[in-house]
Design a protein around this motif. Structure first.
Motif, mmCIF file in Angstrom:
data_model
loop_
_atom_site.group_PDB
_atom_site.id
_atom_site.type_symbol
_atom_site.label_atom_id
_atom_site.label_comp_id
_atom_site.label_asym_id
_atom_site.label_seq_id
_atom_site.Cartn_x
_atom_site.Cartn_y
_atom_site.Cartn_z
ATOM 1 N N LEU A 29 0.702 -1.345 0.025
ATOM 2 C CA LEU A 29 0.126 0.048 -0.043
ATOM 3 C C LEU A 29 0.883 1.337 -0.073
ATOM 4 O O LEU A 29 0.470 2.094 -0.683
ATOM 5 C CB LEU A 29 -0.900 -0.009 1.146
ATOM 6 C CG LEU A 29 -2.491 -0.534 0.994
ATOM 7 C CD1 LEU A 29 -3.189 -0.493 2.193
ATOM 8 C CD2 LEU A 29 -3.210 0.063 -0.236
ATOM 9 N N PRO A 30 1.747 1.303 0.918
ATOM 10 C CA PRO A 30 2.487 2.716 0.832
ATOM 11 C C PRO A 30 3.180 3.071 -0.645
ATOM 12 O O PRO A 30 3.046 4.210 -1.137
ATOM 13 C CB PRO A 30 3.844 2.568 1.750
ATOM 14 C CG PRO A 30 3.332 1.389 2.711
ATOM 15 C CD PRO A 30 2.415 0.457 1.791
ATOM 16 N N GLY A 31 3.616 2.007 -1.301
ATOM 17 C CA GLY A 31 4.213 2.376 -2.809
ATOM 18 C C GLY A 31 2.772 2.667 -3.601
ATOM 19 O O GLY A 31 3.110 3.311 -4.731
ATOM 20 N N LEU A 32 1.917 1.963 -3.611
ATOM 21 C CA LEU A 32 0.741 2.197 -4.538
ATOM 22 C C LEU A 32 0.141 3.441 -4.312
ATOM 23 O O LEU A 32 -0.493 4.105 -5.158
ATOM 24 C CB LEU A 32 -0.271 0.985 -4.343
ATOM 25 C CG LEU A 32 -0.010 -0.499 -4.523
ATOM 26 C CD1 LEU A 32 -0.976 -1.648 -4.011
ATOM 27 C CD2 LEU A 32 0.118 -0.502 -6.129
ATOM 28 N N ARG A 33 0.134 3.712 -2.877
ATOM 29 C CA ARG A 33 -0.376 5.036 -2.591
ATOM 30 C C ARG A 33 0.455 6.391 -3.385
ATOM 31 O O ARG A 33 -0.195 7.309 -3.862
ATOM 32 C CB ARG A 33 -0.440 5.517 -1.448
ATOM 33 C CG ARG A 33 -1.588 4.693 -0.428
ATOM 34 C CD ARG A 33 -1.247 5.295 1.164
ATOM 35 N NE ARG A 33 -2.091 4.214 1.770
ATOM 36 C CZ ARG A 33 -1.877 3.584 3.005
ATOM 37 N NH1 ARG A 33 -0.357 3.612 3.328
ATOM 38 N NH2 ARG A 33 -2.647 3.145 3.744
ATOM 39 N N ALA A 34 1.739 6.140 -3.467
ATOM 40 C CA ALA A 34 2.617 7.197 -3.874
ATOM 41 C C ALA A 34 2.358 7.222 -5.499
ATOM 42 O O ALA A 34 2.804 8.222 -6.048
ATOM 43 C CB ALA A 34 4.025 6.666 -3.573
ATOM 44 N N ARG A 35 2.276 6.178 -6.008
ATOM 45 C CA ARG A 35 1.935 5.909 -7.660
ATOM 46 C C ARG A 35 0.600 5.927 -7.881
ATOM 47 O O ARG A 35 0.201 5.874 -9.215
ATOM 48 C CB ARG A 35 2.730 4.707 -7.924
ATOM 49 C CG ARG A 35 4.278 4.819 -8.076
ATOM 50 C CD ARG A 35 4.785 3.652 -8.436
ATOM 51 N NE ARG A 35 4.756 2.488 -7.398
ATOM 52 C CZ ARG A 35 5.635 2.848 -6.272
ATOM 53 N NH1 ARG A 35 6.467 3.564 -6.205
ATOM 54 N NH2 ARG A 35 5.517 1.836 -5.356
ATOM 55 N N LYS A 36 -0.270 6.109 -7.032
ATOM 56 C CA LYS A 36 -1.892 6.235 -7.310
ATOM 57 C C LYS A 36 -2.326 4.834 -7.995
ATOM 58 O O LYS A 36 -2.671 4.940 -9.305
ATOM 59 C CB LYS A 36 -2.259 7.490 -7.839
ATOM 60 C CG LYS A 36 -2.424 8.533 -7.181
ATOM 61 C CD LYS A 36 -2.714 9.736 -7.764
ATOM 62 C CE LYS A 36 -2.831 11.349 -7.121
ATOM 63 N NZ LYS A 36 -1.654 11.580 -6.259
ATOM 64 N N GLY A 37 -1.729 3.777 -7.422
ATOM 65 C CA GLY A 37 -1.972 2.725 -8.219
ATOM 66 C C GLY A 37 -3.347 1.634 -7.963
ATOM 67 O O GLY A 37 -4.295 2.333 -7.951
#
Length: 225
Positions: free
Chosen positions: A116-124
């Motif tokens: 989730l942290p990375g997905l949030r950063a990339r609006k994934g």
């Protein structure tokens, strides 16, 4: 190049999706428990053998995606049917039911939490592969169906809690896979379509990014290129 994590990609739908996204310019991190079957001829696919219920393996999957720039898409595809033939709920062995929930509910949520942290950063986006057994009361499908129903509700809540992301729970329909054959032991399932047939619809989904929700890939086939 966008990056995806796809679990359960040694065969069936997961393998078809991995090839489909790699062919569309994605870099893909995949896993499966069967290391011997987890072979791909394209450098766009990074394969890690392991069990998605293993916490260390889940960390390794996210780390592999991070080395490629970070996951833009997580596809929770790995799953198990449970006993075959499937028992009625009155006779369902509870140890087997716990395993069905561990693989189909708890492991996908745990991997999603890590990503989730990375997905949030990339609006994934997060995709959880589901089934019509999650919303229909088929006799003999109480274990798998209730696990998929739980996974769908978790996705529904996640979509409300993470409005910047896309969260889809995706029903690919009946496909000619080993799991589907296990669900119908001894029956001829040659009339079911191959997993590759839904890949264009899946690529259309991730390209057009409709609002979060339940998606039937069959409904997208009429518009997918």
């Amino acid at each position: 190049m966008p990056v995806a994590i796809i679990t359960g990609a040694s065969r069936g739908l997961g393998r078809a999706l991995a090839h489909g996204l790699a062919g569309a310019g994605w870099r893909v991190v995949v896993d499966a428990r069967n290391a011997a079957a987890l072979t791909f001829s394209t450098p766009a696919i990074t394969a890690l053998a392991g069990d998605v219920t293993d916490p260390a393996h889940r960390v390794a999957l996210v780390a592999a995606a991070d080395r490629l720039g970070g996951a833009d898409l997580l596809v929770n595809n790995a799953g198990i049917l449970g006993p075959s033939p499937q028992p009625r709920l009155a006779d369902y062995p509870l140890d087997a039911l716990r395993e069905v929930y561990e693989v189909n509910v708890f492991a996908p949520l745990a991997l999603t939490q890590l990503a989730l942290p990375g997905l949030r950063a990339r609006k994934g986006a997060v995709v959880t592969v589901t089934s019509d057994a999650a919303i229909e009361g088929y006799a003999g499908w109480g274990g798998y169906g209730s696990a998929k129903a739980a996974a769908e509700q978790a996705s529904r809540v996640l979509a409300e809690e993470e409005p910047a992301l896309r969260v889809w729970w995706v029903d690919p329909g009946d496909l000619r896979t080993r799991m589907h054959q296990e669900a119908f032991p001894g029956e001829d399932i040659s009339d079911r379509p191959e997993p590759e047939t839904v890949v264009p619809a899946f690529r259309h989904l991730v390209q057009t990014r409709p609002p979060s929700g339940r998606i039937r890939l069959g409904d997208l086939l009429v518009t997918a290129p």
